[in-house]
Design a protein around this motif. Sequence first.
Motif, short mmCIF file in Angstrom:
data_model
loop_
_atom_site.label_atom_id
_atom_site.label_comp_id
_atom_site.label_asym_id
_atom_site.label_seq_id
_atom_site.Cartn_x
_atom_site.Cartn_y
_atom_site.Cartn_z
N UNK A 80 3.43 25.34 40.81
CA UNK A 80 3.61 25.77 39.53
C UNK A 80 4.70 25.27 38.39
N UNK A 81 4.45 25.58 37.27
CA UNK A 81 5.34 25.23 36.22
C UNK A 81 5.88 26.35 35.51
N UNK A 82 7.20 26.64 35.40
CA UNK A 82 7.60 27.77 34.63
C UNK A 82 7.51 27.42 33.01
N UNK A 83 6.95 28.64 32.21
CA UNK A 83 6.84 28.47 30.82
C UNK A 83 7.86 29.24 30.02
N UNK A 84 8.36 30.33 30.72
CA UNK A 84 9.32 30.98 29.94
C UNK A 84 10.34 31.77 30.88
N UNK A 110 0.60 24.00 37.64
CA UNK A 110 0.99 22.91 37.05
C UNK A 110 0.04 21.73 36.76
N UNK A 111 -1.07 21.87 37.18
CA UNK A 111 -2.07 20.95 37.08
C UNK A 111 -2.87 21.35 35.85
N UNK A 112 -3.45 22.76 35.83
CA UNK A 112 -4.19 23.22 34.92
C UNK A 112 -3.79 24.07 33.70
N UNK A 113 -2.60 24.15 33.66
CA UNK A 113 -1.99 24.92 32.58
C UNK A 113 -2.71 26.47 32.41
N UNK A 114 -3.04 26.94 33.35
CA UNK A 114 -3.81 28.12 33.51
C UNK A 114 -2.99 29.12 34.54
N UNK A 115 -3.38 30.40 34.71
CA UNK A 115 -2.48 31.48 35.29
C UNK A 115 -2.78 31.20 36.76
N UNK A 116 -2.01 31.52 37.48
CA UNK A 116 -2.12 31.40 38.90
C UNK A 116 -2.44 32.81 39.48
#
Length: 226
Positions: free
Chosen positions: A66-70, A90-96
Motif C-alpha cells: 500500500x501507499x500512504x496518501x496523507x 499501491x497498484x490500484x489507487x483504491x481503498x484496501x
Amino acid sequence: HALDNTLQDILVRHARLIQHTESQSLPIGIDFRVDKFRARSELLLYAPDHPGLFMKVAGAIALGGASIVDAHIFTTTDGTALDMLGFQDAGKQAAVDDPERFQRIRDNLIRALSGEIWLEKALAGRRSLPARADVFRVEPRVLLDNNASRTHTVIEVNGRDRPGLLFDLAKALKELGLVISSAHISTYGERVVDVFYVKDVFGMKVTVRSKVMKVQKQLTEALSLT
C-alpha cells in the motif's frame, strides 16, 4: 456541520483506541477503517513516540503493498503518538479492504517497532519501478519554506514516485534529526509531491543555511535512489 461531524468522529475513534489500548495494557493500539467514498483506508496508531516512528509506519504500509496518501501526527504531553494515516492499494489507487492485508500491515508494524524485522532489508528489493516507467524523467527537487508556517519549517519534495519512497524520505529526515508533525502526500501519475511540516529536536525551525543545504542534499539523494 459535516466537517464538525468528521472531526467528532475522529476524536471518538481516538478516545476508543486509547481506552482499549490502556485497558488491555497493550504496548500499542492499531485501528483500521475503510473510507470507500474517498477510495482510501485509514490506520490509526496509538504508541509511545520515538524518533523514526513515522518511518517504521511508512515501511510497514509499503511492505503491505500500500501507499500512504496523507498523514497527521499528534504527540500528547506524555510523549505518546497518536497518528492517523490514509493509504491506498499501491497498484490500484483504491481503498484496501482485505482483512488479511490489514493483518499483514499490523504484523509488519508490530515487528518493526519491536526490532524483529529490518525494514531497510525488507524493502530493498521493492524500490524499482516497472521498466515502462523508465521513460518518465522527473527531476528531483527539494524546497524549504520558513514563512508558510509560524511554528514549522515546511519541506516540499518533488520527484518520481516508487515503492518505499516515503520510507526513504522519512528515514532521511530522522537521520537529519528532524521531527515530522504532519505529512501531505500527493501523486500525479509517476510524479509525487510530498509536503512535510518539521521541527528539529529542540522544537525549532530549520534556519541555519548549512543545515538547510544538508536537508536538501540528503532528501535529493533519497529521491534519486533506484
